[in-house]
Design an enzyme around this catalytic site. Structure first.
Site, PDB file in Angstrom:
ATOM      1  N   ILE A  13       0.803  -1.193   0.010  1.00  0.00           N
ATOM      2  CA  ILE A  13       0.117  -0.226   0.143  1.00  0.00           C
ATOM      3  C   ILE A  13       0.645   1.046  -0.144  1.00  0.00           C
ATOM      4  CG2 ILE A  13      -0.180   0.252   1.920  1.00  0.00           C
ATOM      5  CD1 ILE A  13      -3.170   0.823  -0.432  1.00  0.00           C
ATOM      6  N   GLY A  14       2.307   1.067   0.635  1.00  0.00           N
ATOM      7  CA  GLY A  14       3.586   2.184   0.399  1.00  0.00           C
ATOM      8  C   GLY A  14       3.557   2.271   1.802  1.00  0.00           C
ATOM      9  N   LYS A  15       4.075   1.494   2.706  1.00  0.00           N
ATOM     10  CA  LYS A  15       4.092   1.811   3.935  1.00  0.00           C
ATOM     11  C   LYS A  15       6.157   2.570   3.679  1.00  0.00           C
ATOM     12  CE  LYS A  15       3.179  -2.087   5.743  1.00  0.00           C
ATOM     13  NZ  LYS A  15       2.313  -2.908   4.595  1.00  0.00           N
ATOM     14  N   THR A  16       6.365   1.385   3.240  1.00  0.00           N
ATOM     15  CA  THR A  16       8.159   1.874   2.616  1.00  0.00           C
ATOM     16  C   THR A  16       8.391   3.238   1.852  1.00  0.00           C
ATOM     17  OG1 THR A  16       8.335  -0.900   2.804  1.00  0.00           O
ATOM     18  CG2 THR A  16       9.801   1.106   2.185  1.00  0.00           C
ATOM     19  N   LYS A  37      12.341  -2.207   9.988  1.00  0.00           N
ATOM     20  CA  LYS A  37      10.975  -3.234   9.553  1.00  0.00           C
ATOM     21  C   LYS A  37      11.870  -4.354  10.399  1.00  0.00           C
ATOM     22  CE  LYS A  37       8.989  -4.700   5.851  1.00  0.00           C
ATOM     23  NZ  LYS A  37       7.388  -4.891   5.795  1.00  0.00           N
ATOM     24  N   SER A  41       9.349 -10.663   4.620  1.00  0.00           N
ATOM     25  CA  SER A  41       9.422 -11.856   4.325  1.00  0.00           C
ATOM     26  C   SER A  41       9.325 -11.634   2.532  1.00  0.00           C
ATOM     27  CB  SER A  41       8.068 -12.550   4.372  1.00  0.00           C
ATOM     28  OG  SER A  41       6.637 -11.044   4.150  1.00  0.00           O
ATOM     29  N   GLY A 120       2.856  -6.157   6.205  1.00  0.00           N
ATOM     30  CA  GLY A 120       0.912  -5.929   5.539  1.00  0.00           C
ATOM     31  C   GLY A 120       0.073  -5.001   6.378  1.00  0.00           C
TER      32      GLY A 120
HETATM   33  N1  LIG Z   1       3.162   7.288  -4.592  1.00  0.00           N
HETATM   34  C1  LIG Z   1       3.482   6.570  -4.806  1.00  0.00           C
HETATM   35  N2  LIG Z   1       4.747   7.041  -6.077  1.00  0.00           N
HETATM   36  C2  LIG Z   1       4.832   5.993  -6.698  1.00  0.00           C
HETATM   37  N3  LIG Z   1       5.106   4.565  -6.318  1.00  0.00           N
HETATM   38  C3  LIG Z   1       4.908   4.623  -5.165  1.00  0.00           C
HETATM   39  C4  LIG Z   1       4.413   5.250  -3.981  1.00  0.00           C
HETATM   40  N4  LIG Z   1       3.561   4.443  -3.422  1.00  0.00           N
HETATM   41  C5  LIG Z   1       3.800   3.456  -3.549  1.00  0.00           C
HETATM   42  N5  LIG Z   1       4.855   3.040  -4.738  1.00  0.00           N
HETATM   43  C6  LIG Z   1       5.795   2.111  -5.254  1.00  0.00           C
HETATM   44  O1  LIG Z   1       4.567   1.016  -4.930  1.00  0.00           O
HETATM   45  C7  LIG Z   1       5.472  -0.320  -4.017  1.00  0.00           C
HETATM   46  C8  LIG Z   1       4.699  -0.970  -3.329  1.00  0.00           C
HETATM   47  O2  LIG Z   1       4.954   0.041  -2.262  1.00  0.00           O
HETATM   48  P1  LIG Z   1       5.619  -0.153  -0.208  1.00  0.00           P
HETATM   49  O3  LIG Z   1       6.664  -1.030  -1.098  1.00  0.00           O
HETATM   50  O4  LIG Z   1       6.231   1.376  -0.112  1.00  0.00           O
HETATM   51  O5  LIG Z   1       4.466  -0.590   0.418  1.00  0.00           O
HETATM   52  P2  LIG Z   1       5.252  -1.042   1.023  1.00  0.00           P
HETATM   53  O6  LIG Z   1       2.888  -1.126   2.021  1.00  0.00           O
HETATM   54  O7  LIG Z   1       5.546  -1.186   2.720  1.00  0.00           O
HETATM   55  O8  LIG Z   1       4.536  -2.754   0.746  1.00  0.00           O
HETATM   56  P3  LIG Z   1       4.798  -4.179   1.961  1.00  0.00           P
HETATM   57  O9  LIG Z   1       3.362  -4.691   2.483  1.00  0.00           O
HETATM   58  O10 LIG Z   1       5.662  -5.622   1.201  1.00  0.00           O
HETATM   59  O11 LIG Z   1       5.516  -4.312   2.953  1.00  0.00           O
HETATM   60  C9  LIG Z   1       6.880  -0.148  -4.404  1.00  0.00           C
HETATM   61  O12 LIG Z   1       7.588  -0.340  -5.719  1.00  0.00           O
HETATM   62  C10 LIG Z   1       6.425   1.373  -4.376  1.00  0.00           C
HETATM   63  O13 LIG Z   1       7.914   2.320  -4.793  1.00  0.00           O
HETATM   64 MG   LIG Z   2       7.017  -2.123   3.078  1.00  0.00          MG
END
Ligand SMILES: Nc1ncnc2c1ncn2[C@@H]1O[C@H](COP(=O)(O)OP(=O)(O)OP(=O)(O)O)[C@@H](O)[C@H]1O
Ligand SMILES: [Mg+2]
Length: 222
Positions: A13-16, A37, A41, A120
Site C-alpha cells: 500500500i506504500g508503507k515503505t 522493519k 518476508s 501488511g
Molecule cells: N506514491 C507513490 N508513488 C509512486 N510509487 C509508489 C508510491 N507509493 C508506493 N509506490 C510503489 O508501490 C510499491 C509498493 O509500495 P511499498 O513497498 O512502499 O508498499 P508497502 O506497504 O511497504 O508493502 P509491504 O507490505 O510489502 O511492506 C513500491 O514499488 C513503491 O515504490
Molecule cells: Mg514495505
C-alpha cells in the site's frame, strides 16, 4: 522524540515509500529519525538491496552490511508469505517477546525518533498466537495508517481504524497514498474517511512518477 508504528490497510500500500519520504523530510530538518522493519518476508539474496530492508538502509545512509541488516530487520524470510507461514517454511517462529524487546531496544539506542514498519495490515499473523495489532498494542506507541484510493480502500481503512480503536491504539494520522489503479478520487476518499472518522488528520500523498520531483510535506510530526 517518539516512536511511531507505520501500518497500513494491506501489503504493497506504500508503507515503505511513505517512511522513506518521512526520513528524507526529517533529515533535511536535521531531526534524528531512524527506521526499522523488524520482520521482512519475500527476501531473496539477489534483490536484497531493493527489499524494504535495503531501501530503509539506503534512506538512512547506512551501508548494506550484515550488521546493519540485523539492526534493521532481524527476522528475514525468503517466502513471500505472511510472517507466520514464511517462518514456518524455514522451521522457525517469531518470538513475540523478543520482537517487542527488539523494538524497545532500537528506540533506546537511536536517541531520536523511530519509525517502525509493520508487515501488511493489522490482522497479519506474526506467529500462531499474535498479530500485528497485538504488536502495536504491546509497544504502547501511536501509529500512522497508510491507505490508498482503490475501490475498496475506504472499507479497508475503516476496518483498520476500528481494529486499532478496539485496542485503544492512538492514530496520529491517516496517509492516503494514491493507488496505481485509481478508481476513486483522492478528494472523495478523504471526504468519506473524514465523514466516518472526524477529527483524524488525513494527509494526501499523490502518486509520484519517475520524472516527478514532488516531495510531500508532513506537518503533523514536525
Ligand atoms: N506514491 C507513490 N508513488 C509512486 N510509487 C509508489 C508510491 N507509493 C508506493 N509506490 C510503489 O508501490 C510499491 C509498493 O509500495 P511499498 O513497498 O512502499 O508498499 P508497502 O506497504 O511497504 O508493502 P509491504 O507490505 O510489502 O511492506 C513500491 O514499488 C513503491 O515504490
Ligand atoms: Mg514495505
Amino acid at each position: 522524540m517518539k516512536s511511531i508504528f507505520v501500518t497500513g490497510i494491506g501489503t504493497e500500500i506504500g508503507k515503505t515509500f511513505v517512511i522513506r519520504q518521512l526520513l528524507h523530510q526529517f533529515n533535511q530538518k536535521e531531526q534524528a529519525w531512524s527506521a526499522i522493519k523488524p520482520i521482512v518476508s519475500g527476501l531473496s539474496d539477489t534483490d536484497m538491496e531493493l527489499s524494504d530492508t535495503g531501501l530503509l538502509l539506503k534512506a538512512q545512509g547506512l551501508p548494506f552490511t550484515a550488521a546493519n541488516l540485523e539492526k534493521v530487520s532481524p527476522w528475514r524470510f525468503q517466502a513471500p508469505l505472511s510472517p507466520h507461514l514464511a517462518a514456518e517454511k524455514e522451521d522457525k517462529t517469531i518470538p513475540f517477546d523478543k520482537l517487542i524487546e527488539f523494538c524497545r531496544k532500537a528506540k533506546s539506542e537511536t536517541g531520536g525518533g523511530l519509525l517502525i514498519e509493520g508487515v501488511g495490515g493489522v490482522m497479519v499473523p506474526i506467529n500462531r498466537q499474535y498479530t500485528v495489532l497485538d504488536w502495536i498494542e504491546a509497544l504502547h506507541i501511536p501509529c500512522l495508517v497508510v491507505t490508498g484510493t482503490y475501490l475498496g480502500a475506504i472499507n479497508h481503512t475503516l476496518l483498520t481504524i476500528s481494529a486499532l480503536r478496539s485496542r485503544n491504539i492512538a492514530i496520529d494520522a491517516i496517509i492516503v497514498n494514491e493507488s496505481i489503479h485509481n478508481a476513486v478520487s483522492m478528494d472523495d476518499t478523504i471526504e468519506t474517511i473524514q465523514h466516518f472518522v472526524p477529527r483524524l488528520p488525513c494527509h494526501r500523498f499523490m502518486r509520484q512518477y519517475q520524472s516527478s520531483k514532488a516531495q510531500h510535506t508532513f506537518e503533523f510530526m514536525s
